[in-house]
Design a protein around this motif. Structure first.
Motif, PDB file in Angstrom:
ATOM      1  N   ASP A  72       0.814  -1.216   0.000  1.00  0.00           N
ATOM      2  CA  ASP A  72       0.000   0.000   0.000  1.00  0.00           C
ATOM      3  C   ASP A  72       0.846   1.263   0.000  1.00  0.00           C
ATOM      4  N   ASN A  73       2.108   1.145  -0.372  1.00  0.00           N
ATOM      5  CA  ASN A  73       3.034   2.268  -0.270  1.00  0.00           C
ATOM      6  C   ASN A  73       2.595   3.457  -1.120  1.00  0.00           C
ATOM      7  N   PHE A  74       2.685   4.637  -0.528  1.00  0.00           N
ATOM      8  CA  PHE A  74       2.355   5.889  -1.202  1.00  0.00           C
ATOM      9  C   PHE A  74       3.219   6.068  -2.438  1.00  0.00           C
ATOM     10  N   SER A  75       4.505   5.712  -2.316  1.00  0.00           N
ATOM     11  CA  SER A  75       5.435   5.867  -3.434  1.00  0.00           C
ATOM     12  C   SER A  75       5.113   4.921  -4.584  1.00  0.00           C
ATOM     13  N   GLY A  76       4.328   3.877  -4.303  1.00  0.00           N
ATOM     14  CA  GLY A  76       3.952   2.918  -5.332  1.00  0.00           C
ATOM     15  C   GLY A  76       2.550   3.114  -5.869  1.00  0.00           C
ATOM     16  N   GLY A  77       1.983   4.308  -5.637  1.00  0.00           N
ATOM     17  CA  GLY A  77       0.658   4.610  -6.158  1.00  0.00           C
ATOM     18  C   GLY A  77      -0.471   4.422  -5.170  1.00  0.00           C
ATOM     19  N   GLY A  78      -0.141   4.070  -3.910  1.00  0.00           N
ATOM     20  CA  GLY A  78      -1.171   3.864  -2.895  1.00  0.00           C
ATOM     21  C   GLY A  78      -1.848   5.149  -2.475  1.00  0.00           C
ATOM     22  N   LEU A  79      -2.927   4.989  -1.740  1.00  0.00           N
ATOM     23  CA  LEU A  79      -3.721   6.118  -1.253  1.00  0.00           C
ATOM     24  C   LEU A  79      -3.585   6.227   0.262  1.00  0.00           C
ATOM     25  N   TYR A  80      -3.877   7.414   0.796  1.00  0.00           N
ATOM     26  CA  TYR A  80      -3.911   7.538   2.252  1.00  0.00           C
ATOM     27  C   TYR A  80      -4.935   8.583   2.677  1.00  0.00           C
ATOM     28  N   THR A  81      -5.404   8.408   3.912  1.00  0.00           N
ATOM     29  CA  THR A  81      -6.264   9.394   4.548  1.00  0.00           C
ATOM     30  C   THR A  81      -5.962   9.374   6.046  1.00  0.00           C
ATOM     31  N   PHE A  82      -6.626  10.217   6.793  1.00  0.00           N
ATOM     32  CA  PHE A  82      -6.338  10.342   8.221  1.00  0.00           C
ATOM     33  C   PHE A  82      -7.443   9.711   9.063  1.00  0.00           C
ATOM     34  N   LEU A  83      -7.027   9.201  10.229  1.00  0.00           N
ATOM     35  CA  LEU A  83      -7.947   8.563  11.156  1.00  0.00           C
ATOM     36  C   LEU A  83      -8.116   9.413  12.410  1.00  0.00           C
ATOM     37  N   ASP A  84      -9.304   9.350  12.994  1.00  0.00           N
ATOM     38  CA  ASP A  84      -9.492   9.989  14.292  1.00  0.00           C
ATOM     39  C   ASP A  84      -9.121   8.995  15.392  1.00  0.00           C
ATOM     40  N   ASN A  85      -9.331   9.374  16.641  1.00  0.00           N
ATOM     41  CA  ASN A  85      -8.923   8.527  17.763  1.00  0.00           C
ATOM     42  C   ASN A  85      -9.720   7.238  17.860  1.00  0.00           C
ATOM     43  N   ASP A  86     -10.836   7.168  17.137  1.00  0.00           N
ATOM     44  CA  ASP A  86     -11.658   5.954  17.126  1.00  0.00           C
ATOM     45  C   ASP A  86     -11.412   5.108  15.882  1.00  0.00           C
ATOM     46  N   GLY A  87     -10.407   5.489  15.081  1.00  0.00           N
ATOM     47  CA  GLY A  87     -10.072   4.718  13.886  1.00  0.00           C
ATOM     48  C   GLY A  87     -11.001   4.952  12.715  1.00  0.00           C
ATOM     49  N   VAL A  88     -11.682   6.092  12.690  1.00  0.00           N
ATOM     50  CA  VAL A  88     -12.615   6.405  11.605  1.00  0.00           C
ATOM     51  C   VAL A  88     -11.939   7.362  10.620  1.00  0.00           C
ATOM     52  N   ALA A  89     -12.017   7.048   9.330  1.00  0.00           N
ATOM     53  CA  ALA A  89     -11.414   7.886   8.293  1.00  0.00           C
ATOM     54  C   ALA A  89     -12.127   9.230   8.210  1.00  0.00           C
ATOM     55  N   LEU A  90     -11.350  10.293   8.291  1.00  0.00           N
ATOM     56  CA  LEU A  90     -11.913  11.639   8.375  1.00  0.00           C
ATOM     57  C   LEU A  90     -12.163  12.293   7.020  1.00  0.00           C
ATOM     58  N   TYR A  91     -11.301  11.981   6.034  1.00  0.00           N
ATOM     59  CA  TYR A  91     -11.337  12.705   4.771  1.00  0.00           C
ATOM     60  C   TYR A  91     -11.266  11.734   3.590  1.00  0.00           C
ATOM     61  N   PRO A  92     -11.557  12.211   2.376  1.00  0.00           N
ATOM     62  CA  PRO A  92     -11.277  11.401   1.191  1.00  0.00           C
ATOM     63  C   PRO A  92      -9.781  11.088   1.131  1.00  0.00           C
ATOM     64  N   ALA A  93      -9.429  10.053   0.391  1.00  0.00           N
ATOM     65  CA  ALA A  93      -8.018   9.652   0.261  1.00  0.00           C
ATOM     66  C   ALA A  93      -7.374  10.398  -0.898  1.00  0.00           C
ATOM     67  N   THR A  94      -6.049  10.493  -0.832  1.00  0.00           N
ATOM     68  CA  THR A  94      -5.286  11.127  -1.901  1.00  0.00           C
ATOM     69  C   THR A  94      -4.075  10.275  -2.248  1.00  0.00           C
ATOM     70  N   ASN A  95      -3.472  10.557  -3.394  1.00  0.00           N
ATOM     71  CA  ASN A  95      -2.247   9.837  -3.790  1.00  0.00           C
ATOM     72  C   ASN A  95      -1.149  10.827  -4.120  1.00  0.00           C
ATOM     73  N   SER A  96      -0.011  10.333  -4.572  1.00  0.00           N
ATOM     74  CA  SER A  96       1.143  11.192  -4.808  1.00  0.00           C
ATOM     75  C   SER A  96       0.928  12.144  -5.977  1.00  0.00           C
ATOM     76  N   ASP A  97      -0.068  11.882  -6.815  1.00  0.00           N
ATOM     77  CA  ASP A  97      -0.387  12.779  -7.922  1.00  0.00           C
ATOM     78  C   ASP A  97      -1.402  13.845  -7.528  1.00  0.00           C
ATOM     79  N   GLY A  98      -1.840  13.809  -6.266  1.00  0.00           N
ATOM     80  CA  GLY A  98      -2.795  14.799  -5.797  1.00  0.00           C
ATOM     81  C   GLY A  98      -4.244  14.475  -6.129  1.00  0.00           C
ATOM     82  N   GLU A  99      -4.490  13.295  -6.703  1.00  0.00           N
ATOM     83  CA  GLU A  99      -5.870  12.898  -7.008  1.00  0.00           C
ATOM     84  C   GLU A  99      -6.613  12.587  -5.711  1.00  0.00           C
ATOM     85  N   ILE A 100      -7.901  12.841  -5.712  1.00  0.00           N
ATOM     86  CA  ILE A 100      -8.707  12.689  -4.501  1.00  0.00           C
ATOM     87  C   ILE A 100      -9.824  11.671  -4.766  1.00  0.00           C
TER      88      ILE A 100
END
Length: 329
Positions: free
Chosen positions: A216-244
């Motif tokens: 799932d590496n970001f450098s390999g085209g993977g996506l990421y988003t942020f989690l709150d303290n309860d493990g819930v994804a807060l935002y849409p995911a993005t990749n190294s190209d800035g796509e959302i």
């Protein structure tokens, strides 16, 4: 200042012009103003032009900009809190596995210290497995293989020749994590800080693979988003190209609101692991989740810089607010 001068010397001016043109178009502002703001932000906040773009810096006011984690600040944190003499416990994955074995919850073999018979016994137990280099980064040269015990001698030599000297049991992820992208083990990057007495969770990021990648590496085209303290994804995911992406482009799984199972157990495990090598106070842990609970995949002694896109913050501060709760920066 040294880091700033280093960055100035390495500026790719052609790419800077390209990025500034794209940002100016999105921001509906003259390119000259964007270039000037990029330069000022580099001096004032130690933010590079790529991060300016990825973090939507043009959308942020001065108060917010002061709370964003830049590469320059991240490097200062690492230099201040991580002792270089102990980098080896993270740079060498074999040594890392040995040191943090209680948190891995899987079988593994370091072929630098094992022989063909050890590999044969491993394959008898695990006919499918993961191989990787002990000094690898960014998911490079990580492969999923299958073999029979009779292949052990030939495979042993082949793996050593290719530098794939770590062999490990495949992590079978929790079915909920598999909904994001079943081809890869989708992990969390959990950042911890050890203050000399106890560990603290600074922030947590959810990572997920794309296409047919097994990592799932970001450098390999993977996506990421942020989690709150309860493990819930807060935002849409993005990749190294800035796509959302509000939903995963392959699986169709909703990203915002996705809840990671065993999050409290994962945080507790990372806090415990953060005390094992107290000379390394600031670590980014890659943590997978199985049906039985969390497992550590690896630790990163030079954690990457992860910040929410400015468009998602909606007036809220960036990650430095949490960092400053525990660190003197």
């Amino acid at each position: 200042m040294n880091y700033l001068l280093y960055c100035i010397r390495r500026i790719d001016f052609k790419n800077w012009m390209r990025v500034s043109k794209n940002v100016a178009k999105r921001a509906h502002k003259p390119r000259a103003l964007i270039l000037l703001d990029m330069a000022q932000c580099g001096l004032r906040y130690q933010i590079g032009y790529n991060d300016y773009d990825w973090d939507d810096f043009y959308m942020l006011n001065h108060k917010q900009r002061k709370t964003m984690l830049s590469r320059g600040i991240n490097n200062k944190i690492i230099a201040k809190y991580n002792n270089r003499e102990f980098y080896k416990y993270f740079d060498d994955k074999g040594l890392f596995y040995k040191t943090y074995d209680e948190f891995l919850h899987r079988d593994w073999l370091d072929l630098r210290y094992a022989d063909q018979e050890d590999l044969k016994k491993f394959i008898e137990k695990h006919s499918e497995f993961i191989v990787k280099p002990a000094d690898g980064h960014g998911g490079a040269d990580v492969e999923k293989l299958s073999a029979s015990p009779e292949d052990a001698n030939e495979l042993y030599k082949k793996l050593l020749d290719k530098g794939q000297n770590l062999v490990e049991e495949i992590i079978v992820q929790h079915k909920e994590m598999g909904r994001l992208h079943p081809e890869s083990v989708n992990t969390m990057r959990i950042f911890s800080f050890f203050d000399g007495e106890k560990g603290h969770i600074v922030q947590a990021v959810l990572k997920m693979g794309r296409h047919n990648a097994i990592t799932d590496n970001f450098s390999g085209g993977g996506l990421y988003t942020f989690l709150d303290n309860d493990g819930v994804a807060l935002y849409p995911a993005t990749n190294s190209d800035g796509e959302i992406y509000e939903v995963h482009p392959q699986s169709g799984t909703d990203i915002v609101g996705f809840k990671v199972p065993f999050i409290k157990e994962a945080f507790k495990m990372v806090v415990k692991a953060s005390a094992v090598t107290p000379e390394m106070k600031y670590i980014g842990w890659d943590v997978a989740v199985t049906e039985d609970g969390p497992v550590i995949v690896e630790g990163n002694n030079i954690p990457g810089v992860f910040e929410p896109r400015g468009r998602f913050l909606k007036g809220k501060p960036g990650c430095l607010v949490r960092y400053r709760k525990y660190m003197d920066i």
